[in-house]
Design an enzyme around this catalytic site. Structure first.
Site, PDB file in Angstrom:
ATOM      1  N   GLU A   1       0.888  -1.166   0.000  1.00  0.00           N
ATOM      2  CA  GLU A   1       0.000   0.000   0.000  1.00  0.00           C
ATOM      3  C   GLU A   1       0.920   1.207   0.000  1.00  0.00           C
ATOM      4  OE1 GLU A   1      -3.126  -0.166  -0.317  1.00  0.00           O
ATOM      5  OE2 GLU A   1      -3.570  -2.240   0.203  1.00  0.00           O
TER       6      GLU A   1
ATOM      7  N   CYS B   1      -2.138   9.551   2.440  1.00  0.00           N
ATOM      8  CA  CYS B   1      -1.784   8.834   1.205  1.00  0.00           C
ATOM      9  C   CYS B   1      -2.832   9.100   0.124  1.00  0.00           C
ATOM     10  CB  CYS B   1      -1.645   7.349   1.469  1.00  0.00           C
ATOM     11  SG  CYS B   1      -3.089   6.603   2.242  1.00  0.00           S
TER      12      CYS B   1
HETATM   13  P1  NDP Z   1       8.349   4.866   4.430  1.00  0.00           P
HETATM   14  O1  NDP Z   1       8.331   4.113   3.150  1.00  0.00           O
HETATM   15  O2  NDP Z   1       9.508   5.741   4.714  1.00  0.00           O
HETATM   16  O3  NDP Z   1       8.290   3.839   5.661  1.00  0.00           O
HETATM   17  C1  NDP Z   1       7.232   2.925   5.805  1.00  0.00           C
HETATM   18  C2  NDP Z   1       7.659   1.843   6.773  1.00  0.00           C
HETATM   19  O4  NDP Z   1       8.696   1.054   6.194  1.00  0.00           O
HETATM   20  C3  NDP Z   1       8.225   2.397   8.078  1.00  0.00           C
HETATM   21  O5  NDP Z   1       7.853   1.574   9.152  1.00  0.00           O
HETATM   22  C4  NDP Z   1       9.710   2.306   7.824  1.00  0.00           C
HETATM   23  O6  NDP Z   1      10.472   2.280   8.977  1.00  0.00           O
HETATM   24  C5  NDP Z   1       9.795   0.983   7.077  1.00  0.00           C
HETATM   25  N1  NDP Z   1      11.026   0.793   6.320  1.00  0.00           N
HETATM   26  C6  NDP Z   1      11.940   1.714   5.930  1.00  0.00           C
HETATM   27  N2  NDP Z   1      12.934   1.117   5.221  1.00  0.00           N
HETATM   28  C7  NDP Z   1      12.633  -0.202   5.166  1.00  0.00           C
HETATM   29  C8  NDP Z   1      13.263  -1.341   4.561  1.00  0.00           C
HETATM   30  N3  NDP Z   1      14.392  -1.238   3.864  1.00  0.00           N
HETATM   31  N4  NDP Z   1      12.668  -2.537   4.689  1.00  0.00           N
HETATM   32  C9  NDP Z   1      11.499  -2.662   5.373  1.00  0.00           C
HETATM   33  N5  NDP Z   1      10.871  -1.628   5.966  1.00  0.00           N
HETATM   34  C10 NDP Z   1      11.422  -0.416   5.872  1.00  0.00           C
HETATM   35  O7  NDP Z   1       6.986   5.637   4.505  1.00  0.00           O
HETATM   36  P2  NDP Z   1       6.547   6.694   5.584  1.00  0.00           P
HETATM   37  O8  NDP Z   1       6.573   6.086   6.944  1.00  0.00           O
HETATM   38  O9  NDP Z   1       7.318   7.933   5.325  1.00  0.00           O
HETATM   39  O10 NDP Z   1       5.010   6.928   5.214  1.00  0.00           O
HETATM   40  C11 NDP Z   1       4.585   7.804   4.241  1.00  0.00           C
HETATM   41  C12 NDP Z   1       4.271   7.067   2.957  1.00  0.00           C
HETATM   42  O11 NDP Z   1       3.301   6.084   3.211  1.00  0.00           O
HETATM   43  C13 NDP Z   1       3.674   7.985   1.909  1.00  0.00           C
HETATM   44  O12 NDP Z   1       4.220   7.684   0.650  1.00  0.00           O
HETATM   45  C14 NDP Z   1       2.196   7.613   1.940  1.00  0.00           C
HETATM   46  O13 NDP Z   1       1.526   7.898   0.751  1.00  0.00           O
HETATM   47  C15 NDP Z   1       2.273   6.159   2.225  1.00  0.00           C
HETATM   48  N6  NDP Z   1       1.009   5.678   2.774  1.00  0.00           N
HETATM   49  C16 NDP Z   1       0.241   4.855   2.030  1.00  0.00           C
HETATM   50  C17 NDP Z   1      -0.974   4.426   2.504  1.00  0.00           C
HETATM   51  C18 NDP Z   1      -1.810   3.468   1.713  1.00  0.00           C
HETATM   52  O14 NDP Z   1      -2.679   2.833   2.319  1.00  0.00           O
HETATM   53  N7  NDP Z   1      -1.622   3.307   0.425  1.00  0.00           N
HETATM   54  C19 NDP Z   1      -1.503   4.869   3.791  1.00  0.00           C
HETATM   55  C20 NDP Z   1      -0.611   5.719   4.496  1.00  0.00           C
HETATM   56  C21 NDP Z   1       0.603   6.109   3.991  1.00  0.00           C
HETATM   57  P3  NDP Z   1      10.999   3.647   9.614  1.00  0.00           P
HETATM   58  O15 NDP Z   1       9.919   4.669   9.556  1.00  0.00           O
HETATM   59  O16 NDP Z   1      11.248   3.238  10.993  1.00  0.00           O
HETATM   60  O17 NDP Z   1      12.174   4.043   8.797  1.00  0.00           O
END
Ligand code: NDP
Length: 475
Positions: free
Chosen positions: A218, A252
């Site tokens: 997502e 999002c």
């Molecule tokens: P990120 O992609 O930065 O992070 C998402 C999650 O992935 C966090 O828990 C992060 O950890 C983790 N993560 C980071 N690097 C890795 C890796 N290499 N392997 C596995 N996990 C990893 O997104 P954001 O947290 O910044 O969220 C914002 C984004 O989420 C926006 O693009 C938004 O549009 C999207 N979003 C989509 C939704 C949907 O339903 N389609 C709903 C809500 C948001 P950590 O933060 O600890 O680095």
């Protein structure tokens, strides 16, 4: 970053091992036992909503009302998943068809085992619960890795689960940064439900590919709102303002682009500008919206505004000065070239691009030109136009005369197209996303023409081939 412990590979693997044991216990509770447990957790989230909202607010900076609303929406989904899992997933008879009329056929959906849920920070309850509730209701155990910006919320949810549902660790939280998420991908889970940016989604898929672990992604969006000339322009402008500036634009499926039919363009823009000017972010619990949650986001927003203006766009409200970290004031950009970052990339800030279009065909073409396809909205006075436009939009969800209309409808699946990801959470599809279909046939009597035998008779094959021609050769 908080004082939460950072889970390394060893800690994550131990959590997945414990979840594996718990998954057996959880599956053994059956539909009714799981429903009771999920509803007990739901009651805890509901009665302690103020506490949870406080935790959300502390870590994200969003106003109190937004935090409460987020919990209310998440609970609505949790309730639906708990109450509908059995009806959607239990074994049921399906027609077995002419060729296999002697077989009784049925399909049932079994849990996958352990689901790893990786969540973002922008809606730290609603978003991950969209996976967690449905995964649990489908009979799986869950290991949840919240964003490093919202670990307290993740921990709170798991702690409340442990209180409401004593027993093996069916829901656990492991905290840490991206490394903890990467470790979860490699820890032997049966599926990863990832919500976050498209870029991280690619890394998650690559890590999961090593062990053929399936994923649901997502990811981000660049959602468009289309305004037809016959729309209620005040309602459209209000919805655009909420969809663009609400939660500081960190949604999002928020509104990032607006395409307005020429005849309505100026009045719409004027009304939206008025609403934007009347909106200010702040720290107060009742502010319209709060700070940018992460320190890096303001710089991205500034880059998109600068690029839009450099390419010839017009700042109707705000501009580069609107970015005053940790806050960003509302920004309305107009007539922005379609190759600008503010049109092509997810901005994730309280900014919106408003561009005029000749007609609805052009609006749909521009909306669909994005590589993202999460959600979209259309405002029109004509029900027929609404249906036509909704069908032509390349998006996982379309709201008519509203924004985010689907968010509170738990029976609707949610997920994206293209760079917005794949797979579905919420609704019956969301329950099936965390299940494995298993087909069973039971032979009721010997087939009149039995072809599934080594000593098959040529006459039997001949008869079957004639029937085959009759059945499929003409119709
Ligand atoms: P990120 O992609 O930065 O992070 C998402 C999650 O992935 C966090 O828990 C992060 O950890 C983790 N993560 C980071 N690097 C890795 C890796 N290499 N392997 C596995 N996990 C990893 O997104 P954001 O947290 O910044 O969220 C914002 C984004 O989420 C926006 O693009 C938004 O549009 C999207 N979003 C989509 C939704 C949907 O339903 N389609 C709903 C809500 C948001 P950590 O933060 O600890 O680095």
């Amino acid at each position: 970053m908080s004082t939460e412990t950072v889970a390394d590979q060893r800690v994550v693997e131990a959590a997945v091992d414990a979840a594996r044991t718990a998954a057996g216990w959880w599956a053994g509770l059956g539909w009714d036992g799981r429903r009771r447990a999920l509803l007990a957790w739901k009651r805890t989230l509901t009665t302690r909503v103020e506490e949870l909202a406080g935790q959300i607010r502390e870590e994200t900076g969003k106003p109190h009302g937004d935090a409460v609303l987020e919990v209310m929406l998440a609970v609505e989904h949790l309730d639906w998943a708990a109450r509908h899992a059995r009806g959607v997933l239990r074994r049921r008879r399906v027609p077995s068809g002419l060729l296999a009329a002697n077989q009784a056929a049925s399909v049932g959906y079994e849990p996958l085992g352990v689901i790893g849920v990786i969540g973002p920070w922008n809606y730290p309850v609603y978003t991950p619960l969209g996976s967690i509730s449905y995964a649990l209701a489908a009979g799986n155990a869950v290991v949840f890795k919240p964003s490093e910006h919202t670990p307290g919320v993740g921990r709170w949810l798991a702690d409340r689960w442990a209180e409401a549902v004593p027993g093996p660790a069916v829901l656990q939280a492991v905290t840490g940064g991206g490394e903890a998420g990467a470790a979860l991908c490699r820890a032997g889970v049966d599926k990863i439900a990832f919500t976050g940016s498209t870029a991280t989604g690619r890394k998650v898929m690559a890590a999961c590919a090593e062990t053929l672990t399936p994923v649901v992604v997502e990811a981000g969006g660049k959602d468009a709102l289309i305004v037809a000339a016959d729309a209620d322009l005040d309602a459209a402008a209000r919805a655009a303002a909420f969809g663009s500036f609400g939660n500081a634009g960190q949604t999002c499926a928020g509104v990032e682009r607006v395409y307005v039919e020429q005849a309505a363009y100026e009045p719409f823009l004027e009304r939206l500008a008025e609403l934007a000017r009347a909106t200010t972010p702040g720290e107060a619990p009742d502010a319209r919206y709060g700070r940018m949650t992460t320190p890096t986001q303001a710089a991205i927003v500034a880059e998109h505004i600068g690029d839009a203006l450099a390419k010839g766009g017009r700042a109707v409200v705000g501009g580069p000065d609107a970015v005053r970290p940790p806050f960003v004031d509302p920004v309305v950009l107009a007539e922005v070239p379609e190759d600008s970052l503010a049109v092509t990339e997810e901005t994730f800030g309280p900014t919106v691009v408003v561009n005029p279009v000749r007609d609805l065909d052009e609006a749909v073409a521009r909306a669909n030109a994005s590589r993202y396809g999460l959600a979209a909205s259309v405002f029109t006075g004509s029900r027929r136009t609404a249906v036509e436009v909704a069908e032509r939009l390349r998006a996982g969800a379309v709201s008519v005369n509203a924004v985010l209309g689907f968010a509170a409808v738990p029976s609707l699946p949610f997920g994206g197209v293209g760079d917005s990801g794949f797979g579905r959470i919420h609704g019956a599809d969301g329950l099936r996303e965390f299940s494995r279909a298993k087909s069973v046939t039971r032979q009721r009597f010997a087939a009149p023409i039995d072809l599934l035998r080594l000593d098959r008779q040529p006459a039997a094959l001949h008869r079957a081939a004639r029937l085959f021609q009759l059945r499929h050769g003409r119709g």
